[in-house]
Design an enzyme around this catalytic site. Structure first.
Site, PDB file in Angstrom:
ATOM      1  N   TYR A   1      -1.334  -0.514  10.513  1.00  0.00           N
ATOM      2  CA  TYR A   1      -1.459  -0.868   9.091  1.00  0.00           C
ATOM      3  C   TYR A   1      -0.225  -0.397   8.313  1.00  0.00           C
ATOM      4  O   TYR A   1       0.367  -1.139   7.522  1.00  0.00           O
ATOM      5  CB  TYR A   1      -2.735  -0.230   8.545  1.00  0.00           C
ATOM      6  CG  TYR A   1      -3.038  -0.515   7.090  1.00  0.00           C
ATOM      7  CD1 TYR A   1      -3.571  -1.742   6.707  1.00  0.00           C
ATOM      8  CD2 TYR A   1      -2.806   0.448   6.111  1.00  0.00           C
ATOM      9  CE1 TYR A   1      -3.871  -2.001   5.377  1.00  0.00           C
ATOM     10  CE2 TYR A   1      -3.096   0.200   4.781  1.00  0.00           C
ATOM     11  CZ  TYR A   1      -3.629  -1.025   4.406  1.00  0.00           C
ATOM     12  OH  TYR A   1      -3.920  -1.276   3.090  1.00  0.00           O
TER      13      TYR A   1
ATOM     14  N   SER B   1       0.868  -1.181   0.000  1.00  0.00           N
ATOM     15  CA  SER B   1       0.000   0.000   0.000  1.00  0.00           C
ATOM     16  C   SER B   1       0.900   1.225   0.000  1.00  0.00           C
ATOM     17  O   SER B   1       2.034   1.156   0.495  1.00  0.00           O
ATOM     18  CB  SER B   1      -0.880   0.003   1.257  1.00  0.00           C
ATOM     19  OG  SER B   1      -1.505   1.264   1.411  1.00  0.00           O
TER      20      SER B   1
HETATM   21  P1  NAP Z   1     -11.590  -6.227   1.283  1.00  0.00           P
HETATM   22  O1  NAP Z   1     -12.636  -5.710   0.349  1.00  0.00           O
HETATM   23  O2  NAP Z   1     -11.834  -6.194   2.749  1.00  0.00           O
HETATM   24  O3  NAP Z   1     -11.207  -7.713   0.837  1.00  0.00           O
HETATM   25  C1  NAP Z   1     -10.242  -8.429   1.528  1.00  0.00           C
HETATM   26  C2  NAP Z   1     -10.659  -9.886   1.615  1.00  0.00           C
HETATM   27  O4  NAP Z   1      -9.654 -10.557   2.429  1.00  0.00           O
HETATM   28  C3  NAP Z   1     -12.003 -10.065   2.343  1.00  0.00           C
HETATM   29  O5  NAP Z   1     -12.763 -11.080   1.732  1.00  0.00           O
HETATM   30  C4  NAP Z   1     -11.548 -10.456   3.734  1.00  0.00           C
HETATM   31  O6  NAP Z   1     -12.517 -11.195   4.466  1.00  0.00           O
HETATM   32  C5  NAP Z   1     -10.325 -11.295   3.433  1.00  0.00           C
HETATM   33  N1  NAP Z   1      -9.482 -11.467   4.616  1.00  0.00           N
HETATM   34  C6  NAP Z   1      -9.293 -10.593   5.648  1.00  0.00           C
HETATM   35  N2  NAP Z   1      -8.511 -11.134   6.582  1.00  0.00           N
HETATM   36  C7  NAP Z   1      -8.209 -12.378   6.159  1.00  0.00           C
HETATM   37  C8  NAP Z   1      -7.472 -13.445   6.727  1.00  0.00           C
HETATM   38  N3  NAP Z   1      -6.905 -13.336   7.928  1.00  0.00           N
HETATM   39  N4  NAP Z   1      -7.359 -14.607   6.025  1.00  0.00           N
HETATM   40  C9  NAP Z   1      -7.957 -14.750   4.815  1.00  0.00           C
HETATM   41  N5  NAP Z   1      -8.683 -13.778   4.242  1.00  0.00           N
HETATM   42  C10 NAP Z   1      -8.812 -12.601   4.890  1.00  0.00           C
HETATM   43  O7  NAP Z   1     -10.212  -5.428   1.061  1.00  0.00           O
HETATM   44  P2  NAP Z   1      -9.606  -4.687  -0.233  1.00  0.00           P
HETATM   45  O8  NAP Z   1      -9.885  -3.243  -0.090  1.00  0.00           O
HETATM   46  O9  NAP Z   1      -9.970  -5.404  -1.473  1.00  0.00           O
HETATM   47  O10 NAP Z   1      -8.050  -4.897   0.097  1.00  0.00           O
HETATM   48  C11 NAP Z   1      -7.340  -6.036  -0.352  1.00  0.00           C
HETATM   49  C12 NAP Z   1      -5.857  -5.777  -0.104  1.00  0.00           C
HETATM   50  O11 NAP Z   1      -5.466  -4.565  -0.751  1.00  0.00           O
HETATM   51  C13 NAP Z   1      -5.485  -5.602   1.376  1.00  0.00           C
HETATM   52  O12 NAP Z   1      -4.222  -6.199   1.611  1.00  0.00           O
HETATM   53  C14 NAP Z   1      -5.395  -4.089   1.532  1.00  0.00           C
HETATM   54  O13 NAP Z   1      -4.527  -3.721   2.570  1.00  0.00           O
HETATM   55  C15 NAP Z   1      -4.824  -3.706   0.175  1.00  0.00           C
HETATM   56  N6  NAP Z   1      -5.065  -2.315  -0.210  1.00  0.00           N
HETATM   57  C16 NAP Z   1      -6.343  -1.851  -0.387  1.00  0.00           C
HETATM   58  C17 NAP Z   1      -6.525  -0.513  -0.770  1.00  0.00           C
HETATM   59  C18 NAP Z   1      -7.899   0.068  -0.997  1.00  0.00           C
HETATM   60  O14 NAP Z   1      -7.986   1.285  -1.123  1.00  0.00           O
HETATM   61  N7  NAP Z   1      -8.954  -0.715  -1.064  1.00  0.00           N
HETATM   62  C19 NAP Z   1      -5.415   0.325  -0.940  1.00  0.00           C
HETATM   63  C20 NAP Z   1      -4.137  -0.189  -0.742  1.00  0.00           C
HETATM   64  C21 NAP Z   1      -3.979  -1.524  -0.394  1.00  0.00           C
HETATM   65  P3  NAP Z   1     -13.456 -10.351   5.515  1.00  0.00           P
HETATM   66  O15 NAP Z   1     -14.368  -9.550   4.655  1.00  0.00           O
HETATM   67  O16 NAP Z   1     -14.129 -11.432   6.319  1.00  0.00           O
HETATM   68  O17 NAP Z   1     -12.498  -9.512   6.340  1.00  0.00           O
END
Ligand code: NAP
Length: 254
Positions: free
Chosen positions: A152, A139
């Site tokens: 984070y 990130s």
């Molecule tokens: P999201 O919509 O919350 O999707 C993440 C998925 O991972 C969810 O299905 C979640 O399940 C699952 N998860 C969480 N903890 C887990 C665990 N311990 N074991 C297995 N699965 C797990 O998140 P996202 O926004 O797509 O983000 C995905 C990645 O991109 C993350 O690493 C985040 O830090 C990174 N990121 C996101 C952004 C952004 O702006 N969206 C920006 C920079 C980086 P639950 O729903 O049950 O938690």
């Protein structure tokens, strides 16, 4: 993209958000895709939405033994792994002074320890199979200071350094890179954020909008493909220019 057809791909956190859209993209590329996630309801949903998945696995990446068992399941589903999208992650918005030890531990356990457990299992198989690509999810929070996300930010900075170290040790057999998105609007956030709040975020970005999950998925597809065969160990930022100029990134009208 060249070299993705029939490749065996594992996507963690693939039941929702960026991971789910990335699963869809790799299926479009002709890859064989397995999604791993801890969200059982999300897994059932993605099985309905993407019926051509090669399989799904329910596991918590922060549990080393569960990850080991998950890879045994993966061995049955795919027989060999070519590409890992190490994406699962969580964040908790909290002022530094209010973060509890439990919250701190949970964020580090999922975002950093979990990424390590999954990457090590994947690398073992890729080294044995003679090649592979690991893409870790970082990130821009791992590159800059952002208030209210100390745990984070620290976890994502760790992922960036983990990536560099892995790239050196696993070369020349396995390429390892880290993708660092800025603000990406996932479907869940799209419904949750009031328009004013969303606009405030957009105004911080020189391209005047938030990123889309399919744009991150496209970067993953490129980095995993043969087109990126000479790229390893690096951090690939996708943020609409948000951090490129520090204060200068803010538009002049602000
Ligand atoms: P999201 O919509 O919350 O999707 C993440 C998925 O991972 C969810 O299905 C979640 O399940 C699952 N998860 C969480 N903890 C887990 C665990 N311990 N074991 C297995 N699965 C797990 O998140 P996202 O926004 O797509 O983000 C995905 C990645 O991109 C993350 O690493 C985040 O830090 C990174 N990121 C996101 C952004 C952004 O702006 N969206 C920006 C920079 C980086 P639950 O729903 O049950 O938690």
């Amino acid at each position: 993209m060249r070299g993705l057809r029939d490749k065996h791909v594992l996507i963690t956190g693939g039941a929702g958000g960026i991971g789910a859209v990335t699963a869809e993209r790799f299926l479009e590329e002709g890859s064989r895709v397995v999604v791993l996630d801890c969200d059982a309801a999300g897994i059932r949903r993605i099985e309905r939405e993407l019926p051509t998945l090669s399989g799904t696995i329910i596991a918590d990446v922060s549990d080393a033994e569960a990850v080991e068992r998950a890879f045994e399941e993966l061995d049955d589903l795919l027989q060999g792994l070519d590409i890992l999208i190490n994406n699962a992650g969580i964040s908790i918005r909290q002022p530094f002074m209010d973060i509890t030890p439990e919250q701190w531990r949970r964020v580090i356990e999922v975002n950093l320890n979990g990424m390590f457990y999954v990457a090590q299992q994947a690398a073992r198989r890729m080294l044995a199979g003679g090649g592979g690509v690991i893409l870790n999810m970082g990130s821009t929070n791992g590159l800059m200071g952002y208030p209210f996300y100390a745990d984070y930010n620290a976890s994502k900075a760790g992922v960036i350094e983990l990536t560099r170290s892995m790239a050196l040790e696993l070369a020349p057999t396995v390429r390892v890179n880290v993708v660092c998105p800025g603000f990406i609007l996932t479907p869940m956030q799209e419904t949750e954020y009031p328009p004013q709040m969303r606009r405030a975020f957009e105004r911080k970005v020189p391209l005047d909008r938030l990123g889309r999950p399919d744009e991150v998925a496209a970067l993953f597809a490129f980095l995993a493909s043969d087109e990126a065969g000479f790229i390893t160990g690096h951090c690939h930022v996708i943020d609409g220019g948000e951090i490129v100029g520090g204060l200068a990134s803010q538009r002049q009208s602000d």
